[in-house]
Write a protein that holds these residues in place. Structure first.
Motif, PDB file in Angstrom:
ATOM      1  N   UNK A  87      47.614  -5.162  46.654  1.00 14.38           N
ATOM      2  CA  UNK A  87      46.783  -4.452  47.639  1.00 14.38           C
ATOM      3  C   UNK A  87      45.311  -4.428  47.225  1.00 14.38           C
ATOM      4  N   UNK A  88      45.065  -4.227  45.943  1.00  7.38           N
ATOM      5  CA  UNK A  88      43.669  -4.185  45.482  1.00  7.38           C
ATOM      6  C   UNK A  88      42.945  -5.496  45.783  1.00  7.38           C
ATOM      7  N   UNK A  89      43.660  -6.606  45.729  1.00  8.99           N
ATOM      8  CA  UNK A  89      43.032  -7.895  46.037  1.00  8.99           C
ATOM      9  C   UNK A  89      42.675  -8.018  47.519  1.00  8.99           C
ATOM     10  N   UNK A  90      43.353  -7.245  48.376  1.00 11.21           N
ATOM     11  CA  UNK A  90      43.096  -7.306  49.818  1.00 11.21           C
ATOM     12  C   UNK A  90      42.007  -6.329  50.283  1.00 11.21           C
ATOM     13  N   UNK A  91      41.744  -5.298  49.495  1.00 14.31           N
ATOM     14  CA  UNK A  91      40.817  -4.250  49.929  1.00 14.31           C
ATOM     15  C   UNK A  91      39.416  -4.761  50.272  1.00 14.31           C
ATOM     16  N   UNK A  92      38.810  -5.643  49.490  1.00 13.44           N
ATOM     17  CA  UNK A  92      37.436  -6.053  49.818  1.00 13.44           C
ATOM     18  C   UNK A  92      37.277  -6.648  51.221  1.00 13.44           C
ATOM     19  N   UNK A  93      38.320  -7.297  51.719  1.00 12.46           N
ATOM     20  CA  UNK A  93      38.209  -7.934  53.029  1.00 12.46           C
ATOM     21  C   UNK A  93      38.954  -7.199  54.140  1.00 12.46           C
ATOM     22  N   UNK A  94      39.759  -6.198  53.790  1.00 14.45           N
ATOM     23  CA  UNK A  94      40.584  -5.547  54.795  1.00 14.45           C
ATOM     24  C   UNK A  94      40.410  -4.030  54.896  1.00 14.45           C
ATOM     25  N   UNK A 100      37.157   2.249  50.605  1.00 16.98           N
ATOM     26  CA  UNK A 100      36.671   1.639  49.368  1.00 16.98           C
ATOM     27  C   UNK A 100      35.961   2.666  48.491  1.00 16.98           C
ATOM     28  N   UNK A 101      35.168   3.524  49.103  1.00 15.20           N
ATOM     29  CA  UNK A 101      34.465   4.570  48.352  1.00 15.20           C
ATOM     30  C   UNK A 101      35.457   5.505  47.661  1.00 15.20           C
ATOM     31  N   UNK A 102      36.442   5.985  48.418  1.00 13.55           N
ATOM     32  CA  UNK A 102      37.409   6.929  47.843  1.00 13.55           C
ATOM     33  C   UNK A 102      38.349   6.255  46.850  1.00 13.55           C
ATOM     34  N   UNK A 103      38.712   5.010  47.089  1.00 10.49           N
ATOM     35  CA  UNK A 103      39.547   4.281  46.135  1.00 10.49           C
ATOM     36  C   UNK A 103      38.810   4.161  44.799  1.00 10.49           C
ATOM     37  N   UNK A 129      39.667  18.499  47.831  1.00 10.95           N
ATOM     38  CA  UNK A 129      38.228  18.579  47.529  1.00 10.95           C
ATOM     39  C   UNK A 129      37.403  17.741  48.498  1.00 10.95           C
ATOM     40  N   UNK A 130      37.925  16.567  48.875  1.00  6.51           N
ATOM     41  CA  UNK A 130      37.178  15.642  49.720  1.00  6.51           C
ATOM     42  C   UNK A 130      37.249  15.973  51.210  1.00  6.51           C
ATOM     43  N   UNK A 131      38.415  16.490  51.669  1.00  8.81           N
ATOM     44  CA  UNK A 131      38.621  16.593  53.112  1.00  8.81           C
ATOM     45  C   UNK A 131      39.275  17.888  53.593  1.00  8.81           C
ATOM     46  N   UNK A 132      39.789  18.680  52.659  1.00 11.38           N
ATOM     47  CA  UNK A 132      40.530  19.871  53.051  1.00 11.38           C
ATOM     48  C   UNK A 132      42.010  19.597  53.290  1.00 11.38           C
ATOM     49  N   UNK A 133      42.417  18.324  53.257  1.00 11.59           N
ATOM     50  CA  UNK A 133      43.832  17.976  53.390  1.00 11.59           C
ATOM     51  C   UNK A 133      44.533  18.125  52.050  1.00 11.59           C
ATOM     52  N   UNK A 134      45.839  18.310  52.099  1.00  9.70           N
ATOM     53  CA  UNK A 134      46.637  18.348  50.887  1.00  9.70           C
ATOM     54  C   UNK A 134      47.955  17.628  51.134  1.00  9.70           C
TER      55      UNK A 134
END
Length: 174
Positions: A87-94, A100-103, A129-134
């Motif tokens: 998956x990490x190899x796909x992130x830059x293009x997908x 990407x920022x949060x990853x 912390x980032x969104x209020x979701x848990x």
């Protein structure tokens, strides 16, 4: 002219507080501890035992508790590493910029790494912390109604098990 009857009087029950999600989170429709014959783990007793452990954790979890930490097996960590790399190899293009920022933040915070499966409690704290979701552990697939009830309280139901090692890039679960 005005009807003073309670409009919800005859409506089906639904959670009205976050703690009431305890009443719906264990209503698993499928893919908890029972597998279809075409599931990669169908004939793997060890994998099924691990899934029962994860299900028990989810079934016993109550709102407000710390999500129990899991000691993952060597095989589970290897499976995670294979999926992580792919998956990490796909992130830059997908993946979008927000992902990407949060990853990157999750990796820099040592929450996400190739050789260690993230603990739900750590990811949950990051999300809060980032969104209020848990996050909340769940044993398997919930009905859309119960899943969406969680989202109404900014709770995302999430399993803790890892895909079967024989087919790490495929899962029959949604």
């Amino acid at each position: 002219m005005f009807n003073n009857d309670d409009p919800l009087k005859n409506a089906p029950w639904f959670p009205q507080t976050i703690a009431e999600l305890d009443n719906t989170a264990n209503m698993v429709l499928m893919y908890g501890t029972d597998f279809d014959g075409d599931h990669p783990g169908f004939k793997d007793n060890e994998y099924q035992e691990r899934r029962r452990l994860f299900a028990d954790i989810a079934y016993n979890y109550r709102h407000g508790q710390t999500i129990p930490r899991i000691e993952y097996t060597k095989e589970e960590i290897e499976t995670w590493g294979r999926v992580f790399s792919e998956l990490e190899s796909l992130y830059p293009t997908h993946a979008c910029q927000e992902f990407l920022h949060n990853f990157k933040e999750l990796c820099e915070g040592d929450i996400y790494k190739i050789d260690s499966i993230p603990q739900l409690e750590d990811v949950s704290q990051f999300l809060k912390e980032q969104s209020g979701f848990q996050l909340r552990p769940v044993a398997g697939y919930l009905s859309p109604r119960n899943f969406l009830a969680g989202l109404a309280f900014r709770v995302f139901h999430c399993t803790q098990y890892v895909r079967h090692r024989s087919s790490p890039l495929y899962t029959p679960e949604p």
